[in-house]
Design a protein around this motif. Structure first.
Motif, PDB file in Angstrom:
ATOM      1  N   SER A 576       0.822  -1.215   0.000  1.00  0.00           N
ATOM      2  CA  SER A 576       0.000   0.000   0.000  1.00  0.00           C
ATOM      3  C   SER A 576       0.852   1.259   0.000  1.00  0.00           C
ATOM      4  O   SER A 576       1.741   1.417  -0.827  1.00  0.00           O
ATOM      5  CB  SER A 576      -0.959  -0.033   1.195  1.00  0.00           C
ATOM      6  OG  SER A 576      -1.758  -1.201   1.138  1.00  0.00           O
ATOM      7  N   GLN A 577       0.604   2.156   0.965  1.00  0.00           N
ATOM      8  CA  GLN A 577       1.246   3.464   0.960  1.00  0.00           C
ATOM      9  C   GLN A 577       2.609   3.478   1.644  1.00  0.00           C
ATOM     10  O   GLN A 577       3.257   4.521   1.700  1.00  0.00           O
ATOM     11  CB  GLN A 577       0.334   4.483   1.647  1.00  0.00           C
ATOM     12  CG  GLN A 577      -1.015   4.660   0.974  1.00  0.00           C
ATOM     13  CD  GLN A 577      -1.888   5.669   1.697  1.00  0.00           C
ATOM     14  OE1 GLN A 577      -1.427   6.364   2.590  1.00  0.00           O
ATOM     15  NE2 GLN A 577      -3.147   5.753   1.294  1.00  0.00           N
ATOM     16  N   SER A 578       3.047   2.338   2.160  1.00  0.00           N
ATOM     17  CA  SER A 578       4.328   2.325   2.873  1.00  0.00           C
ATOM     18  C   SER A 578       5.516   2.422   1.929  1.00  0.00           C
ATOM     19  O   SER A 578       6.597   2.879   2.320  1.00  0.00           O
ATOM     20  CB  SER A 578       4.446   1.042   3.702  1.00  0.00           C
ATOM     21  OG  SER A 578       4.580  -0.091   2.849  1.00  0.00           O
ATOM     22  N   GLU A 682       0.838  -2.702   6.922  1.00  0.00           N
ATOM     23  CA  GLU A 682       1.004  -1.352   6.386  1.00  0.00           C
ATOM     24  C   GLU A 682       1.213  -0.349   7.518  1.00  0.00           C
ATOM     25  O   GLU A 682       2.101   0.518   7.453  1.00  0.00           O
ATOM     26  CB  GLU A 682      -0.225  -0.964   5.565  1.00  0.00           C
ATOM     27  CG  GLU A 682      -0.123   0.440   4.971  1.00  0.00           C
ATOM     28  CD  GLU A 682      -1.397   0.859   4.258  1.00  0.00           C
ATOM     29  OE1 GLU A 682      -1.394   1.939   3.639  1.00  0.00           O
ATOM     30  OE2 GLU A 682      -2.394   0.114   4.338  1.00  0.00           O
ATOM     31  N   LYS A 683       0.422  -0.470   8.565  1.00  0.00           N
ATOM     32  CA  LYS A 683       0.561   0.432   9.707  1.00  0.00           C
ATOM     33  C   LYS A 683       1.925   0.279  10.364  1.00  0.00           C
ATOM     34  O   LYS A 683       2.566   1.276  10.750  1.00  0.00           O
ATOM     35  CB  LYS A 683      -0.554   0.138  10.713  1.00  0.00           C
ATOM     36  CG  LYS A 683      -0.582   1.072  11.902  1.00  0.00           C
ATOM     37  CD  LYS A 683      -1.760   0.741  12.820  1.00  0.00           C
ATOM     38  CE  LYS A 683      -1.786   1.668  14.026  1.00  0.00           C
ATOM     39  NZ  LYS A 683      -2.924   1.338  14.938  1.00  0.00           N
ATOM     40  N   LEU A 685       4.761  -0.801   8.956  1.00  0.00           N
ATOM     41  CA  LEU A 685       5.819  -0.288   8.088  1.00  0.00           C
ATOM     42  C   LEU A 685       5.820   1.236   8.048  1.00  0.00           C
ATOM     43  O   LEU A 685       6.887   1.866   8.002  1.00  0.00           O
ATOM     44  CB  LEU A 685       5.651  -0.858   6.682  1.00  0.00           C
ATOM     45  CG  LEU A 685       5.818  -2.383   6.571  1.00  0.00           C
ATOM     46  CD1 LEU A 685       5.561  -2.843   5.145  1.00  0.00           C
ATOM     47  CD2 LEU A 685       7.205  -2.816   7.032  1.00  0.00           C
ATOM     48  N   ILE A 686       4.645   1.841   8.078  1.00  0.00           N
ATOM     49  CA  ILE A 686       4.576   3.309   8.126  1.00  0.00           C
ATOM     50  C   ILE A 686       5.148   3.811   9.454  1.00  0.00           C
ATOM     51  O   ILE A 686       5.806   4.857   9.513  1.00  0.00           O
ATOM     52  CB  ILE A 686       3.122   3.777   7.924  1.00  0.00           C
ATOM     53  CG1 ILE A 686       2.677   3.486   6.481  1.00  0.00           C
ATOM     54  CG2 ILE A 686       2.969   5.253   8.253  1.00  0.00           C
ATOM     55  CD1 ILE A 686       1.222   3.799   6.212  1.00  0.00           C
ATOM     56  N   HIS A 687       4.904   3.043  10.516  1.00  0.00           N
ATOM     57  CA  HIS A 687       5.454   3.395  11.831  1.00  0.00           C
ATOM     58  C   HIS A 687       6.982   3.466  11.770  1.00  0.00           C
ATOM     59  O   HIS A 687       7.597   4.394  12.318  1.00  0.00           O
ATOM     60  CB  HIS A 687       4.994   2.351  12.853  1.00  0.00           C
ATOM     61  CG  HIS A 687       5.590   2.518  14.215  1.00  0.00           C
ATOM     62  ND1 HIS A 687       5.289   3.581  15.044  1.00  0.00           N
ATOM     63  CD2 HIS A 687       6.476   1.746  14.903  1.00  0.00           C
ATOM     64  CE1 HIS A 687       5.960   3.468  16.175  1.00  0.00           C
ATOM     65  NE2 HIS A 687       6.682   2.362  16.119  1.00  0.00           N
ATOM     66  N   TYR A 688       7.603   2.507  11.077  1.00  0.00           N
ATOM     67  CA  TYR A 688       9.062   2.503  10.989  1.00  0.00           C
ATOM     68  C   TYR A 688       9.582   3.435   9.894  1.00  0.00           C
ATOM     69  O   TYR A 688      10.800   3.596   9.760  1.00  0.00           O
ATOM     70  CB  TYR A 688       9.578   1.080  10.774  1.00  0.00           C
ATOM     71  CG  TYR A 688       9.590   0.292  12.059  1.00  0.00           C
ATOM     72  CD1 TYR A 688      10.567   0.510  13.015  1.00  0.00           C
ATOM     73  CD2 TYR A 688       8.589  -0.637  12.338  1.00  0.00           C
ATOM     74  CE1 TYR A 688      10.566  -0.184  14.212  1.00  0.00           C
ATOM     75  CE2 TYR A 688       8.575  -1.339  13.525  1.00  0.00           C
ATOM     76  CZ  TYR A 688       9.567  -1.106  14.467  1.00  0.00           C
ATOM     77  OH  TYR A 688       9.559  -1.787  15.658  1.00  0.00           O
ATOM     78  N   ALA A 689       8.685   4.040   9.143  1.00  0.00           N
ATOM     79  CA  ALA A 689       9.104   5.062   8.180  1.00  0.00           C
ATOM     80  C   ALA A 689       9.266   6.420   8.841  1.00  0.00           C
ATOM     81  O   ALA A 689       9.678   7.388   8.190  1.00  0.00           O
ATOM     82  CB  ALA A 689       8.089   5.147   7.043  1.00  0.00           C
ATOM     83  N   ASP A 690       8.956   6.502  10.121  1.00  0.00           N
ATOM     84  CA  ASP A 690       9.126   7.732  10.891  1.00  0.00           C
ATOM     85  C   ASP A 690      10.551   7.768  11.442  1.00  0.00           C
ATOM     86  O   ASP A 690      10.972   6.831  12.140  1.00  0.00           O
ATOM     87  CB  ASP A 690       8.112   7.755  12.036  1.00  0.00           C
ATOM     88  CG  ASP A 690       8.157   9.051  12.837  1.00  0.00           C
ATOM     89  OD1 ASP A 690       9.129   9.821  12.686  1.00  0.00           O
ATOM     90  OD2 ASP A 690       7.225   9.277  13.634  1.00  0.00           O
TER      91      ASP A 690
END
Length: 733
Positions: A576-578, A682-683, A685-690
């Motif tokens: 998804s958006q990650s 997805e959530k 991976l987005i968390h670790y994109a911070d």
């Protein structure tokens, strides 16, 4: 013989009363009244009771007491104990004061470097199959083989990496050169060689070959006797001496290091005596390590010089006829003072009584006599630890009697003096307060964070993000474990390979020859695995029982299956958006009518559990379903998952399908579970994109308290968890 000092005579009388036979202890009430409190205080003015929390604390406090006792010129002190472990601890602790105690017990010859080299060499030759013995031999500080020690160590490290790590097997030192060459060739042709393989040089490989050649030549004299059933002792001793000297020879051809010091001289003396022995004795070759161990076991090494004659360590027997100014009675716990009576291996208690031999309990009386004599020294320190190993310790019966008889007030005073010694002992290790290492949570730049994961890595990312950081970002790859016997992991891999081969060869399990095809696949994979005979003797019957049940289970679902696919690979798919991609493998995908498919995962063990998979703590199977919906399995196209299940292959031959779609009476559809797993991923991976999100150590460990992860030592888990920084760490039952 001069008369004893009045207070020592009074102390002897008090101790004698305390140790009177159990049948007469009712007289304590009368005899105790004959001693006034000042008399008792005077008699025990120079007696100290040291009760430490642990055996180490006891040893340090005893060392302090002995050192303090000889501060005045001409003063002598000694420790008397039957606990050799305590004696060794005290000897080591005294060395921090520069004192080498005169230990009458000495050091067991078997524990000295030269004797351990001989033991390891014999075990390697006559007890093949143990890689740890080989590693211990290679890393022994006296192993020279006529080479420089640094060259030996570097070559041994390469032999370890190539021949003794990774995979399974039973290494034999006689055939180790062939094993080294075979595994070196195998690593060279491996599509995914270990990370260190590219660093090998021709020079390092030749150095390892030279080491193995020299080692084989050094051990050839004893290896010639392997497998023989009747060998003369003298011949084996001579061969063992030659082999030992070959192993211990330094680069200049000297044997000085091998036979250096008191320990080397003692071993040389023993070996000379064995070579000169004329007593006829023969035995099988594989018994020689045990025979040599038995010959060495009684021997001890006592320093000929260099010890401090003012501080001694004695056993009870040596203490009977010697006098010192201060005597420490150590290890005053049951089992040491007195020792437990041991049953005779050859004669029962009744048999001994019948021929008027002394009963085992007589030694208890002798030990009580030793204790009373020791209490006659001018200054006495009574020492014990509250714990022995991991268990609480019981104070010696004589110490309990003594403290009971003299009364609580005097016992408190004795303990007060002991607490002073313990305080000084603790002060030795007191330093500036150091905070515990914090729980690591590194925050690397986004540019170096992983942009791709396999489905098997997602559980690690949830449970122990630090492991992902160490492996994927720092590039730290753990060494393969030491070569070992095939175990549960290898059995699972083998059965997976069999089922994959069967699925590729037999399209329809309803065919009459399906079982024969599965057995044939099993024979082929077992042949490739080259298992030890004893392991195959257990695994093959287990597989034969499984095979029939696998075919029976497969036939129950064959009518609904259009086509079976084994070990299908899912290509990289963006989550998804990650922006991160995911890929993976599925053990088996069964295509059904209507664009549906079942994803099955073979399991020979119990992990992960159905509950973990259903709650997405172990999301691998659900994520494979999500990849299937997105067409990641290129050969299958986009399909809807109908079933997500483990196929449990039990040791008793039972085969059953365990769906992860229902748990605690809460059914889910495969699509719902797959999409929830995808959304959670997805959530995550987005968390670790911070950039402010760190890779926390042990965020959700499988079991609370386990510290055997590949990177737990790097994360200093034992340190920060002991410091109380584990409050949010949870575990699963």
């Amino acid at each position: 013989i001069s008369a004893a000092e009045p207070r020592l005579a009074l102390r002897a009388a008090l101790v004698g009363e305390a140790l009177r036979p159990a049948e007469t202890t009712e007289l304590w009430a009368e005899t105790r009244a004959g001693f006034s409190a000042p008399d008792i205080a005077g008699a025990f003015a120079d007696v100290t009771l040291l009760e430490a929390a642990s055996e180490r604390d006891e040893a340090v406090a005893i060392a302090v007491a002995l050192k303090r006792a000889v501060e005045q010129p001409g003063q002598r002190a000694a420790l008397v104990t039957g606990d050799r472990a305590l004696a060794r601890r005290v000897s080591i602790e005294l060395q921090r004061f520069g004192v080498v105690a005169d230990d009458s017990g000495g050091t067991p010859l078997a524990n000295t470097p030269a004797a351990s080299l001989l033991r390891l060499a014999l075990e390697a030759v006559f007890r093949p199959g143990d890689p740890m013995s080989l590693l211990s031999l290679f890393k022994h500080p006296l192993l020279g083989l006529g080479l420089e020690r640094a060259d030996v160590r570097h070559a041994a490290e390469l032999v370890e990496l190539v021949a003794l790590r990774g995979g399974t097997g039973r290494p034999d030192i006689v055939s180790l050169p062939e094993l080294f060459e075979a595994r070196l060739i195998g690593l060279g042709s491996d599509s995914r060689p270990p990370f260190w393989f590219s660093r090998l040089t021709v020079r390092s490989i030749e150095g390892s070959r030279n080491l193995l050649e020299r080692l084989a030549q050094a051990l050839a004299p004893v290896a010639a006797f392997r497998g023989q059933a009747d060998i003369d002792l003298a011949a084996l001793v001579e061969a063992s001496v030659v082999a030992l000297e070959n192993l211990g020879r330094t680069a200049d051809g000297s044997l000085g290091e091998l036979y250096a010091g008191d320990a080397g001289e003692k071993l040389a003396e023993l070996l000379r005596g064995l070579v000169a022995a004329s007593a006829p004795l023969s035995f099988a070759g594989n018994e020689w390590p045990d025979v040599m161990a038995a010959l060495i076991a009684p021997e001890t090494v006592k320093p000929a010089q260099g010890t401090d004659r003012n501080i001694a360590i004695w056993g009870a027997l040596e203490a009977r006829l010697q006098t010192v100014d201060t005597l420490v009675i150590g290890g005053l716990n049951e089992g040491v003072w007195p020792r437990k009576p041991e049953s005779d291996r050859f004669m029962s208690r009744l048999m001994k009584t019948g021929i008027d031999l002394e009963p085992p309990e007589r030694r208890i009386g002798l030990a009580a006599h030793d204790f009373q004599m020791a209490m006659g020294m001018k200054k006495v320190v009574l020492a014990r630890s509250a714990r022995a190993g991991d268990a609480p310790a019981v104070p010696s019966r004589w110490l309990q009697r003594l403290l009971t008889f003299i009364g609580n007030d005097q016992a408190v005073e004795l303990r007060r003096r002991g607490d002073e010694l313990l305080a000084w002992a603790r002060a030795l290790d007191t330093g500036p307060r150091q905070d515990f290492a914090p729980r690591p949570q590194p925050k690397p730049p986004l540019s170096v964070r992983p942009g791709h994961f396999s489905v098997t890595e997602i559980e690690t990312l949830r449970r122990d993000p630090y492991a992902v950081y160490a492996r994927r970002i720092l590039g730290l790859i753990p060494l393969d474990p030491v070569i070992r016997d095939p175990g549960a992991a290898e059995r699972g891999t083998l059965f997976h390979a069999i089922l994959h081969m069967f699925s590729a060869r037999v399209a329809d399990p309803r065919a009459p020859d399906a079982l024969a095809g599965l057995i044939a696949a099993g024979r082929a994979c077992f042949a490739d695995a080259a298992l030890p005979a004893d392991v195959e003797a257990v695994w093959w019957p287990r597989f034969e029982k499984l095979a029939a049940n696998i075919i029976e289970w497969d036939r129950t679902r064959a009518d609904a299956v259009i086509r079976r696919h084994a070990e299908e690979r899912a290509g990289k798919t963006i989550v998804s958006q990650s922006g991160v991609t995911l890929s993976g493998y599925a053990d088996r995908v069964d295509l059904l009518a209507g664009g549906m498919a079942d994803i099955l995962d073979y399991k020979t063990g119990s992990s992960p559990s159905k509950a973990q998979a259903h709650t997405l703590l172990a999301p691998q199977l659900a994520l494979e379903g999500a990849l299937l919906r997105r067409g990641a399995f290129k050969d299958l196209g986009a399909r809807e998952p109908s079933q997500l299940a483990f196929i449990r292959l039990k040791p008793n031959g039972e085969v059953f399908e365990e769906s992860i779609l229902e748990h605690n009476r809460q059914p889910r559809t495969a699509t719902d579970l797959a999409e929830e797993a995808w959304a959670r991923l997805e959530k995550l991976l987005i968390h670790y994109a911070d950039p402010t999100t760190g890779y926390l150590s042990r965020a959700l460990p499988f079991r609370e308290g386990e510290t055997d992860g590949d990177y737990d030592h790097l994360a200093r888990v034992l340190e920060w968890s002991a410091g109380g920084d584990a409050g949010d760490e949870g575990g699963e039952a």
